[in-house]
Design a protein around this motif. Structure first.
Motif, mmCIF file in Angstrom:
data_model
loop_
_atom_site.group_PDB
_atom_site.id
_atom_site.type_symbol
_atom_site.label_atom_id
_atom_site.label_comp_id
_atom_site.label_asym_id
_atom_site.label_seq_id
_atom_site.Cartn_x
_atom_site.Cartn_y
_atom_site.Cartn_z
ATOM 1 N N PHE A 59 0.829 -1.198 0.000
ATOM 2 C CA PHE A 59 0.000 0.000 0.000
ATOM 3 C C PHE A 59 0.868 1.254 0.000
ATOM 4 C CE2 PHE A 59 -2.008 3.400 2.506
ATOM 5 C CZ PHE A 59 -3.126 3.642 1.732
ATOM 6 N N TYR A 60 1.957 1.238 0.787
ATOM 7 C CA TYR A 60 2.871 2.373 0.849
ATOM 8 C C TYR A 60 3.393 2.716 -0.543
ATOM 9 C CZ TYR A 60 7.318 4.762 1.853
ATOM 10 O OH TYR A 60 8.373 5.638 1.870
ATOM 11 N N TYR A 61 3.775 1.711 -1.314
ATOM 12 C CA TYR A 61 4.303 1.989 -2.645
ATOM 13 C C TYR A 61 3.209 2.354 -3.643
ATOM 14 C CZ TYR A 61 9.075 1.234 -1.393
ATOM 15 O OH TYR A 61 10.314 1.399 -0.817
ATOM 16 N N LYS A 62 1.989 1.886 -3.417
ATOM 17 C CA LYS A 62 0.874 2.379 -4.226
ATOM 18 C C LYS A 62 0.654 3.862 -3.986
ATOM 19 C CE LYS A 62 -1.782 -1.903 -4.781
ATOM 20 N NZ LYS A 62 -3.051 -2.616 -4.480
ATOM 21 N N MET A 63 0.819 4.290 -2.756
ATOM 22 C CA MET A 63 0.694 5.706 -2.452
ATOM 23 C C MET A 63 1.859 6.495 -3.066
ATOM 24 S SD MET A 63 -2.186 6.185 -0.848
ATOM 25 C CE MET A 63 -2.754 4.947 -2.041
ATOM 26 N N GLN A 64 3.043 5.888 -3.082
ATOM 27 C CA GLN A 64 4.171 6.526 -3.758
ATOM 28 C C GLN A 64 3.840 6.747 -5.236
ATOM 29 O OE1 GLN A 64 6.711 7.870 -2.496
ATOM 30 N NE2 GLN A 64 7.759 6.651 -0.939
ATOM 31 N N PHE A 65 3.225 5.739 -5.844
ATOM 32 C CA PHE A 65 2.824 5.868 -7.246
ATOM 33 C C PHE A 65 1.815 7.008 -7.409
ATOM 34 C CE2 PHE A 65 -0.359 4.932 -10.507
ATOM 35 C CZ PHE A 65 0.437 4.884 -11.633
ATOM 36 N N SER A 66 0.815 7.072 -6.522
ATOM 37 C CA SER A 66 -0.194 8.125 -6.599
ATOM 38 C C SER A 66 0.426 9.503 -6.407
ATOM 39 C CB SER A 66 -1.287 7.894 -5.546
ATOM 40 O OG SER A 66 -1.978 6.690 -5.790
ATOM 41 N N LEU A 67 1.448 9.575 -5.560
ATOM 42 C CA LEU A 67 2.148 10.835 -5.351
ATOM 43 C C LEU A 67 2.905 11.269 -6.600
ATOM 44 C CD1 LEU A 67 3.299 12.993 -3.222
ATOM 45 C CD2 LEU A 67 5.241 11.412 -3.027
ATOM 46 N N LEU A 68 3.634 10.339 -7.202
ATOM 47 C CA LEU A 68 4.581 10.693 -8.249
ATOM 48 C C LEU A 68 3.981 10.741 -9.650
ATOM 49 C CD1 LEU A 68 7.614 8.585 -6.978
ATOM 50 C CD2 LEU A 68 7.437 11.080 -6.985
ATOM 51 N N ASN A 69 2.959 9.930 -9.909
ATOM 52 C CA ASN A 69 2.494 9.848 -11.291
ATOM 53 C C ASN A 69 1.854 11.141 -11.778
ATOM 54 O OD1 ASN A 69 -0.026 9.611 -9.952
ATOM 55 N ND2 ASN A 69 -0.850 8.331 -11.601
ATOM 56 N N ARG A 70 1.465 12.029 -10.854
ATOM 57 C CA ARG A 70 0.910 13.327 -11.248
ATOM 58 C C ARG A 70 2.010 14.368 -11.465
ATOM 59 N NH1 ARG A 70 -4.049 12.394 -13.218
ATOM 60 N NH2 ARG A 70 -5.357 11.226 -11.748
ATOM 61 N N ILE A 71 3.218 14.044 -11.098
ATOM 62 C CA ILE A 71 4.358 14.944 -11.305
ATOM 63 C C ILE A 71 5.060 14.624 -12.619
ATOM 64 C CG2 ILE A 71 6.620 15.642 -10.397
ATOM 65 C CD1 ILE A 71 5.561 15.017 -7.597
ATOM 66 N N LEU A 72 5.161 13.340 -12.946
ATOM 67 C CA LEU A 72 5.957 12.892 -14.078
ATOM 68 C C LEU A 72 5.299 13.229 -15.410
ATOM 69 C CD1 LEU A 72 7.012 9.357 -12.789
ATOM 70 C CD2 LEU A 72 8.159 11.546 -12.461
ATOM 71 N N SER A 73 6.130 13.599 -16.369
ATOM 72 C CA SER A 73 5.688 13.854 -17.737
ATOM 73 C C SER A 73 6.590 13.087 -18.690
ATOM 74 C CB SER A 73 5.765 15.356 -18.048
ATOM 75 O OG SER A 73 5.680 15.578 -19.442
ATOM 76 N N PRO A 74 6.040 12.441 -19.698
ATOM 77 C CA PRO A 74 6.885 11.710 -20.647
ATOM 78 C C PRO A 74 7.802 12.616 -21.447
ATOM 79 C CG PRO A 74 4.603 11.779 -21.407
ATOM 80 C CD PRO A 74 4.610 12.314 -20.008
ATOM 81 N N ASP A 75 7.603 13.927 -21.355
ATOM 82 C CA ASP A 75 8.450 14.878 -22.074
ATOM 83 C C ASP A 75 9.700 15.260 -21.289
ATOM 84 O OD1 ASP A 75 6.594 14.995 -24.190
ATOM 85 O OD2 ASP A 75 5.423 16.519 -23.125
ATOM 86 N N SER A 76 9.849 14.720 -20.083
ATOM 87 C CA SER A 76 11.026 15.023 -19.257
ATOM 88 C C SER A 76 11.667 13.729 -18.786
ATOM 89 C CB SER A 76 10.620 15.876 -18.033
ATOM 90 O OG SER A 76 10.093 17.124 -18.433
ATOM 91 N N ARG A 77 12.880 13.868 -18.251
ATOM 92 C CA ARG A 77 13.561 12.742 -17.609
ATOM 93 C C ARG A 77 13.712 13.073 -16.124
ATOM 94 N NH1 ARG A 77 18.935 12.089 -19.231
ATOM 95 N NH2 ARG A 77 18.941 14.314 -19.739
ATOM 96 N N TYR A 78 13.797 12.030 -15.300
ATOM 97 C CA TYR A 78 13.757 12.232 -13.856
ATOM 98 C C TYR A 78 14.825 11.420 -13.134
ATOM 99 C CZ TYR A 78 9.296 14.323 -14.965
ATOM 100 O OH TYR A 78 8.323 15.115 -15.505
#
Length: 240
Positions: free
Chosen positions: A112-131
């Motif tokens: 669950f913790y890592y699912k929340m990590q996904f929910s946190l990060l997936n709204r920040i990431l853009s396929p037009d950038s690298r991270y």
């Protein structure tokens, strides 16, 4: 997905507060602070200079907020707001005691913790950038889960070669000034949502944050709000 050497590179620093399943806390929060990698050295030096001017020695941590350094923490908030390259997104899990992983096929608390990590990060990431993503070290098993988190985040934008996330690792907060800033805002968000009243200095800092933002940290924000974005997760209840 098409990433090249000229694609913008963004550093993301992820911290958490009250994330343990048996800590008897009512909320947990995850926070991600991000900025262009080209700004990391300048911003880190500016943060060190701010600490030096206020004689605030050691790591910047929310747990260390006290009345004797109140001016420093208020100046820190002002600096964050003024620095256009800096952004923060916080995810708050409300009423953590209502979590029922078995009922909703969430595996265990770590999953669950890592699912929340996904929910946190997936709204920040853009396929037009690298991270490059740096997470505060949680436990000795975190390395394997980092690989899975990277895979899921990239697959979500059809980046099956994982080119979008060029680097992901666990680090200690003392290794990065900006990770400490993520700790500070994650802690403030958690303190506000827990409704604590015992530390007047922390309450004053939270009040200053809210005044500068023009809103309460208790409010969720739209995705277009990127300076300090807040997402509230409400656990589903079992039964009627």
């Amino acid at each position: 997905m098409n990433t090249t050497a000229s694609t913008p590179l963004i550093n993301i620093y992820v911290d958490e507060s009250c994330h343990l399943p048996a800590d008897r806390q009512t909320v947990m929060a995850l926070g991600a602070l991000w900025c262009p990698q080209t700004e990391v050295r300048r911003l880190s030096a500016a943060l060190r200079d701010l600490k030096a001017r206020h004689r605030a020695r050691g790591e910047l941590k929310w747990s260390k907020v006290s009345a004797s350094r109140l001016a420093f923490y208020c100046d820190l908030v002002d600096w964050f707001v003024a620095e256009e390259p800096l952004h923060f997104r916080g995810l708050v899990v409300l009423d953590k005691q209502q979590l029922n992983h078995a009922a909703f096929n969430q595996g265990d608390h770590d999953l669950f913790y890592y699912k929340m990590q996904f929910s946190l990060l997936n709204r920040i990431l853009s396929p037009d950038s690298r991270y490059a993503i740096y997470l505060d070290i949680k436990d000795t098993r975190s390395r394997l889960k980092l690989h899975k988190l990277r895979e899921v985040l990239c697959n979500n934008v059809y980046d099956f070669t994982s080119a979008m996330i060029g680097h992901i690792q666990n680090i200690h907060s003392h290794e990065a000034e900006l990770m400490q800033l993520a700790d500070f805002f994650s802690g403030a968000l958690t303190y506000r949502h827990r409704g604590l009243q015992g530390n007047p200095a922390k309450l004053a800092v939270i009040d200053h944050i809210e005044q500068r933002l023009g809103r309460s940290l208790l409010q969720a924000t739209p995705l277009r709000e990127t300076k300090l974005n807040v997402f509230l997760f409400h656990p589903r209840r079992v039964g009627p």
